[in-house]
Design an enzyme around this catalytic site. Structure first.
Site, PDB file in Angstrom:
ATOM      1  N   HIS A 303      38.319  64.370  22.848  1.00 23.71           N
ATOM      2  CA  HIS A 303      37.479  63.951  21.739  1.00 23.71           C
ATOM      3  C   HIS A 303      37.865  62.546  21.322  1.00 23.71           C
ATOM      4  CE1 HIS A 303      35.381  64.002  17.894  1.00 23.71           C
ATOM      5  NE2 HIS A 303      34.686  64.987  18.409  1.00 23.71           N
ATOM      6  N   ASP A 360      32.783  72.337  21.675  1.00 23.84           N
ATOM      7  CA  ASP A 360      31.884  72.861  22.707  1.00 23.84           C
ATOM      8  C   ASP A 360      32.557  73.818  23.676  1.00 23.84           C
ATOM      9  OD1 ASP A 360      29.573  71.425  21.897  1.00 23.84           O
ATOM     10  OD2 ASP A 360      30.508  69.605  22.652  1.00 23.84           O
TER      11      ASP A 360
HETATM   12  N1  ACO Z   1      38.721  65.654  31.392  1.00 24.89           N
HETATM   13  C1  ACO Z   1      39.569  64.831  32.064  1.00 24.89           C
HETATM   14  N2  ACO Z   1      40.013  63.652  31.600  1.00 24.89           N
HETATM   15  C2  ACO Z   1      39.586  63.267  30.392  1.00 24.89           C
HETATM   16  C3  ACO Z   1      38.700  64.059  29.628  1.00 24.89           C
HETATM   17  C4  ACO Z   1      38.275  65.290  30.167  1.00 24.89           C
HETATM   18  N3  ACO Z   1      37.440  66.080  29.495  1.00 24.89           N
HETATM   19  N4  ACO Z   1      38.428  63.430  28.453  1.00 24.89           N
HETATM   20  C5  ACO Z   1      39.115  62.279  28.486  1.00 24.89           C
HETATM   21  N5  ACO Z   1      39.818  62.181  29.656  1.00 24.89           N
HETATM   22  C6  ACO Z   1      40.726  61.094  30.046  1.00 24.89           C
HETATM   23  C7  ACO Z   1      39.952  59.824  30.380  1.00 24.89           C
HETATM   24  O1  ACO Z   1      39.605  59.804  31.751  1.00 24.89           O
HETATM   25  C8  ACO Z   1      40.958  58.767  30.014  1.00 24.89           C
HETATM   26  O2  ACO Z   1      41.957  58.733  31.042  1.00 24.89           O
HETATM   27  P1  ACO Z   1      42.706  57.337  31.403  1.00 24.89           P
HETATM   28  O3  ACO Z   1      43.416  56.924  30.140  1.00 24.89           O
HETATM   29  O4  ACO Z   1      43.611  57.680  32.514  1.00 24.89           O
HETATM   30  O5  ACO Z   1      41.625  56.383  31.789  1.00 24.89           O
HETATM   31  C9  ACO Z   1      41.643  59.340  28.759  1.00 24.89           C
HETATM   32  O6  ACO Z   1      41.515  60.763  28.892  1.00 24.89           O
HETATM   33  C10 ACO Z   1      41.023  58.877  27.446  1.00 24.89           C
HETATM   34  O7  ACO Z   1      39.658  59.236  27.441  1.00 24.89           O
HETATM   35  P2  ACO Z   1      38.474  58.317  26.980  1.00 24.89           P
HETATM   36  O8  ACO Z   1      37.424  58.311  28.045  1.00 24.89           O
HETATM   37  O9  ACO Z   1      38.997  56.995  26.506  1.00 24.89           O
HETATM   38  O10 ACO Z   1      37.944  59.106  25.736  1.00 24.89           O
HETATM   39  P3  ACO Z   1      36.644  58.757  24.922  1.00 24.89           P
HETATM   40  O11 ACO Z   1      37.050  58.796  23.499  1.00 24.89           O
HETATM   41  O12 ACO Z   1      35.986  57.517  25.393  1.00 24.89           O
HETATM   42  O13 ACO Z   1      35.668  59.969  25.276  1.00 24.89           O
HETATM   43  C11 ACO Z   1      34.853  62.188  25.327  1.00 24.89           C
HETATM   44  C12 ACO Z   1      35.652  61.153  24.533  1.00 24.89           C
HETATM   45  C13 ACO Z   1      33.492  61.608  25.719  1.00 24.89           C
HETATM   46  C14 ACO Z   1      34.612  63.382  24.433  1.00 24.89           C
HETATM   47  C15 ACO Z   1      35.651  62.603  26.580  1.00 24.89           C
HETATM   48  O14 ACO Z   1      36.865  63.191  26.198  1.00 24.89           O
HETATM   49  C16 ACO Z   1      34.868  63.528  27.490  1.00 24.89           C
HETATM   50  O15 ACO Z   1      34.088  63.064  28.318  1.00 24.89           O
HETATM   51  N6  ACO Z   1      35.035  64.887  27.336  1.00 24.89           N
HETATM   52  C17 ACO Z   1      34.244  65.841  28.095  1.00 24.89           C
HETATM   53  C18 ACO Z   1      32.846  65.972  27.511  1.00 24.89           C
HETATM   54  C19 ACO Z   1      32.848  66.721  26.190  1.00 24.89           C
HETATM   55  O16 ACO Z   1      33.454  67.772  26.056  1.00 24.89           O
HETATM   56  N7  ACO Z   1      32.103  66.172  25.223  1.00 24.89           N
HETATM   57  C20 ACO Z   1      31.957  66.785  23.908  1.00 24.89           C
HETATM   58  C21 ACO Z   1      32.667  65.983  22.862  1.00 24.89           C
HETATM   59  S1  ACO Z   1      32.537  66.769  21.280  1.00 24.89           S
HETATM   60  C22 ACO Z   1      30.975  66.413  20.777  1.00 24.89           C
HETATM   61  O17 ACO Z   1      30.413  65.396  21.037  1.00 24.89           O
HETATM   62  C23 ACO Z   1      30.283  67.401  20.061  1.00 24.89           C
END
Ligand code: ACO
Length: 423
Positions: A303, A360
């Site tokens: 998140h 979710d």
């Molecule tokens: N699975 C694997 N790796 C992940 C995940 C995940 N679900 N989420 C984040 N990471 C990793 C990223 O690849 C990144 O790795 P790095 O530092 O090696 O490059 C690190 O964790 C930081 O992640 P960001 O992409 O910077 O996080 P951001 O804040 O931009 O994105 C998001 C947040 C979109 C929710 C992301 O965690 C994601 O895609 N999760 C899966 C989709 C999801 O569940 N969305 C619902 C969110 S809640 C809502 O909107 C209601």
């Protein structure tokens, strides 16, 4: 608190600082470009405060979520959805009388305009229910035009939006399975009406199971607001141009649809099913999520704001166990989800990046237990989020700092060049 100091190209600038009611510090950069010529660079706006807001407070490090000051744990499952919606929009919980009047108005305004009902006949059978929802809400402005600064009309439109979003959702489902439409009743709660419109048959009386009504009420409240998330920021962005409330909210619905936002609940369930079909080999999916050269992410994990447990996921996990037991359901996907969570929470990759289950992760299992088809999960999220979008629309319109939202950029393209026609 002292002003912030910025040193740019050897020159010092002072930037005013202000403090929010929970001691969050904001650096006011409104004059930054005028005084320094520079702009900020913040892709994804992770460090940008776009407004001052009094609706929802989140502390992502401590796992805190409050609506209008009330902890989510004291609202979800404790008050009715309509009461929580009133709280979010008007800033205080309704009295008993206000609650009954408000709930009645929501039901009386939940009938879709008779001409608009025909629209359902013309969507492609391939349409995703989120596509139908966004289009139907957008077209509401042609049935209920006008607005501008007419306060009474805005409040009537609010009742129509909250009332009709669930009718549109239920009708699009009934249409997809070829069942006749069922209309809501004033003696039912919001959640009970939705379940009735989804699952009743005109041939006999439908008694809404209490456990399902309460679970849905709780789910909707958990999704009601989350401060400046992508869909809410979209609603604010569109409404800053003075677009009407239907146009603004339908933009929010489209933003919510994406799988990185509200669409994640559908994606989680598809992922859990895929893992179950793959002999429950969740280690394979954990490894895939960690690989840099693979775009796969563990859906329902991570998140932007929570770097600790998402408090909504905590509530949901407990509720899933309780509701499935009461309904006598054993869902093998719940076992897969719990196994996946256990492994991920111990894995260095997820621990280091503070990736926890979000709202979710478990919501889909609960929707499934209520009989909601997978492709409608995000629609349920939108029904819950509607009061949040409305509260932000109203707050923004009343904000003396309101300006059309128009970010800047740092141009990195070609320098001036000239077109030279061939001789
Ligand atoms: N699975 C694997 N790796 C992940 C995940 C995940 N679900 N989420 C984040 N990471 C990793 C990223 O690849 C990144 O790795 P790095 O530092 O090696 O490059 C690190 O964790 C930081 O992640 P960001 O992409 O910077 O996080 P951001 O804040 O931009 O994105 C998001 C947040 C979109 C929710 C992301 O965690 C994601 O895609 N999760 C899966 C989709 C999801 O569940 N969305 C619902 C969110 S809640 C809502 O909107 C209601």
């Amino acid at each position: 608190m002292d002003n912030a100091k910025l040193i740019l190209d050897g020159k010092e600038y002072e930037l005013p600082v202000f403090v929010g009611s929970e001691n969050e510090v904001g650096i006011d950069i409104r004059k930054l470009r005028d005084t320094t010529g520079a702009v900020t660079y913040d892709p994804g706006f992770a460090n940008t405060g776009s407004c001052r807001s009094a609706i929802t407070y989140i502390d992502g490090d401590k796992g805190i979520l409050r609506y209008r000051g009330y902890p989510i744990e004291e609202l979800a499952g404790k008050v009715r959805f309509s009461a929580a919606a009133y709280l979010l929009i008007y800033g205080r919980l309704p009295t008993e009388l206000e609650f009954l009047q408000w709930r009645k108005q929501l039901t009386l305004n939940s009938f879709i305009h008779a001409s608009q009902v025909n629209f359902f006949d013309n969507f492609s059978t391939l349409s995703h229910p989120m596509n139908i929802l966004g289009s139907m809400v957008s077209s509401m402005s042609s049935f209920y035009p006008g607005e501008a600064d007419d306060k009474d009309l805005i409040h009537h439109n609010i009742q129509r939006l909250i009332g009709q979003v669930k009718t549109i959702a239920a009708f699009s489902y009934r249409k997809s399975v070829g069942l006749p439409y069922i209309y809501p009743r004033t003696d039912h709660s919001y959640a009970a009406n939705f379940l009735r419109m989804m699952f009743a048959t005109p041939a006999e009386e439908y008694v809404v199971p209490k456990v399902m009504e309460e679970a849905l009420d709780m789910l909707l409240i958990l999704h009601m607001d989350h401060e400046q998330n992508c869909s809410t920021s979209t609603v604010r962005m569109v409404s800053s141009t003075m677009s009407n409330i239907y146009a603004s909210v339908s933009a929010g619905i489209n933003a919510l649809w994406g799988r990185l936002h509200g669409g994640a609940n559908e994606a989680v369930l598809n992922m859990l099913q895929q893992i179950a079909d793959d002999d429950g080999d969740y280690m394979k999916y954990i490894e895939m999520a960690k690989r840099k050269d693979d775009s796969f992410k563990l859906m329902g994990f991570g998140h932007r704001v929570y770097k600790n447990f998402d408090p909504r996921a905590k509530i949901l996990k407990e509720a899933v166990d309780k509701v499935l037991t009461e309904l006598g359901i054993h869902d093998p996907l719940l076992d897969v989800a719990k196994g996946l969570e256990e492994v991920a929470l111990k894995d260095e990759f997820f621990v280091e990046r503070k990736l926890y289950p979000n709202v979710d992760f478990y919501s889909g299992i609960l929707y499934r237990a209520l009989g909601i088809p997978t492709e409608m999960f995000t629609v349920l999220f939108a029904i819950g989020r509607m009061p949040g979008w409305i509260a932000h629309f109203l707050e923004m319109r009343a904000d003396p700092d309101l300006r059309i939202q128009r970010p800047r950029q740092v141009y990195i393209g070609e320098n001036l060049r000239h077109y030279e026609p061939e001789e």
